[in-house]
Design a protein around this motif. Sequence first.
Motif, PDB file in Angstrom:
ATOM      1  N   ALA A   1       0.819  -1.103   0.012  1.00 22.84           N
ATOM      2  CA  ALA A   1      -0.200  -0.036   0.091  1.00 22.84           C
ATOM      3  C   ALA A   1       0.747   1.207  -0.057  1.00 22.84           C
ATOM      4  O   ALA A   1       0.564   2.445  -0.709  1.00 22.84           O
ATOM      5  N   GLY A   2       1.872   1.090   1.011  1.00 24.44           N
ATOM      6  CA  GLY A   2       2.805   2.313   0.652  1.00 24.44           C
ATOM      7  C   GLY A   2       3.618   2.520  -0.603  1.00 24.44           C
ATOM      8  O   GLY A   2       3.790   3.570  -1.252  1.00 24.44           O
ATOM      9  N   ILE A   3       4.006   1.353  -1.279  1.00 25.63           N
ATOM     10  CA  ILE A   3       4.610   1.576  -2.513  1.00 25.63           C
ATOM     11  C   ILE A   3       3.625   2.057  -3.479  1.00 25.63           C
ATOM     12  O   ILE A   3       4.160   3.083  -4.269  1.00 25.63           O
ATOM     13  N   VAL A   4       2.407   1.730  -3.501  1.00 31.74           N
ATOM     14  CA  VAL A   4       1.324   2.297  -4.484  1.00 31.74           C
ATOM     15  C   VAL A   4       1.107   3.770  -4.217  1.00 31.74           C
ATOM     16  O   VAL A   4       1.312   4.552  -4.986  1.00 31.74           O
ATOM     17  N   ALA A   5       1.202   3.855  -2.905  1.00 33.51           N
ATOM     18  CA  ALA A   5       0.804   5.571  -2.565  1.00 33.51           C
ATOM     19  C   ALA A   5       2.175   6.285  -2.690  1.00 33.51           C
ATOM     20  O   ALA A   5       1.890   7.565  -3.254  1.00 33.51           O
ATOM     21  N   ASN A   6       3.249   5.700  -2.827  1.00 34.58           N
ATOM     22  CA  ASN A   6       4.346   6.392  -2.957  1.00 34.58           C
ATOM     23  C   ASN A   6       4.430   6.892  -4.537  1.00 34.58           C
ATOM     24  O   ASN A   6       4.902   8.007  -4.858  1.00 34.58           O
ATOM     25  N   ILE A   7       4.201   5.881  -5.106  1.00 37.56           N
ATOM     26  CA  ILE A   7       4.161   6.189  -6.825  1.00 37.56           C
ATOM     27  C   ILE A   7       3.131   7.311  -7.168  1.00 37.56           C
ATOM     28  O   ILE A   7       3.572   8.262  -7.853  1.00 37.56           O
ATOM     29  N   ILE A   8       2.069   7.357  -6.547  1.00 38.58           N
ATOM     30  CA  ILE A   8       1.219   8.400  -6.878  1.00 38.58           C
ATOM     31  C   ILE A   8       1.541   9.875  -6.214  1.00 38.58           C
ATOM     32  O   ILE A   8       1.608  10.799  -6.667  1.00 38.58           O
ATOM     33  N   LEU A   9       2.092   9.719  -4.832  1.00 38.20           N
ATOM     34  CA  LEU A   9       2.627  10.901  -4.395  1.00 38.20           C
ATOM     35  C   LEU A   9       3.775  11.349  -5.203  1.00 38.20           C
ATOM     36  O   LEU A   9       3.882  12.668  -5.174  1.00 38.20           O
ATOM     37  N   ILE A  10       4.449  10.688  -5.605  1.00 38.01           N
ATOM     38  CA  ILE A  10       5.718  11.360  -6.493  1.00 38.01           C
ATOM     39  C   ILE A  10       5.156  12.019  -7.570  1.00 38.01           C
ATOM     40  O   ILE A  10       5.654  12.940  -7.996  1.00 38.01           O
ATOM     41  N   GLY A  11       4.173  11.229  -8.258  1.00 37.26           N
ATOM     42  CA  GLY A  11       3.541  11.831  -9.487  1.00 37.26           C
ATOM     43  C   GLY A  11       2.644  13.366  -9.182  1.00 37.26           C
ATOM     44  O   GLY A  11       2.868  14.099  -9.931  1.00 37.26           O
ATOM     45  N   VAL A  12       2.113  13.413  -7.891  1.00 42.21           N
ATOM     46  CA  VAL A  12       1.545  14.533  -7.541  1.00 42.21           C
ATOM     47  C   VAL A  12       2.670  15.610  -7.390  1.00 42.21           C
ATOM     48  O   VAL A  12       2.402  16.514  -7.717  1.00 42.21           O
ATOM     49  N   ASN A  13       3.792  15.174  -6.720  1.00 43.71           N
ATOM     50  CA  ASN A  13       4.829  16.170  -6.600  1.00 43.71           C
ATOM     51  C   ASN A  13       5.423  16.851  -7.959  1.00 43.71           C
ATOM     52  O   ASN A  13       5.758  17.779  -7.833  1.00 43.71           O
ATOM     53  N   LEU A  14       5.484  15.874  -8.870  1.00 49.96           N
ATOM     54  CA  LEU A  14       6.140  16.177 -10.064  1.00 49.96           C
ATOM     55  C   LEU A  14       5.000  17.270 -10.813  1.00 49.96           C
ATOM     56  O   LEU A  14       5.347  18.203 -11.069  1.00 49.96           O
ATOM     57  N   TRP A  15       3.817  16.711 -10.745  1.00 49.36           N
ATOM     58  CA  TRP A  15       2.587  17.348 -11.324  1.00 49.36           C
ATOM     59  C   TRP A  15       2.594  19.026 -10.561  1.00 49.36           C
ATOM     60  O   TRP A  15       2.414  19.937 -11.414  1.00 49.36           O
ATOM     61  N   LEU A  16       2.648  18.807  -9.636  1.00 40.10           N
ATOM     62  CA  LEU A  16       2.497  20.302  -8.665  1.00 40.10           C
ATOM     63  C   LEU A  16       3.862  21.179  -8.716  1.00 40.10           C
ATOM     64  O   LEU A  16       3.891  22.276  -8.328  1.00 40.10           O
TER      65      LEU A  16
END
Length: 168
Positions: free
Chosen positions: A151-166
Amino acid sequence: MNKNIVQFFLEWFGTGRSKKAPGTIGTLGAIPLYIIFHSLYFSGIIKNEKIYNMIYFVFLIFLFFISIYMCDFAEKKIYYKKDPQQVVLDEVLGYMTTLFMVNPTTILSLIINIVLAFILFRLFDITKPLFIDKVQDMKNGVGVVADDFLAGIVANIILIGVNLWLGI
């Protein structure tokens, strides 16, 4: 192994004893650990981002294996049942995994990432989508830990994507 010391860490300093939502409270209890750990980079004690990420990675791997060992011990020698609700060390690992390679450099981006990581991790930990729910059946502490880690790995991938997007 001293059961009281093991139980203290398994319940993450007592957060796992919460009557309501111990997993959520345990995850909140992981936030100070992340802040302390990230302060090594944020304050400049560790100046090189690659070195910081390597240290963080080694920490996660250590926490992963020690969590499996301790959760197995907990099931067999302390609580005498599978995946006891009080055990939240796996949530701590999952939350810390969510924030891997997310290296905010401002207070605002730190706060945003702490909150987003919490929301994303809890979402994936509670719903257990995709293959995450399948690993819970593994034995010897692995199932207790692996679902939160994934769950942490999946959330991490999304969080990194959000950081790149923002751009933060």
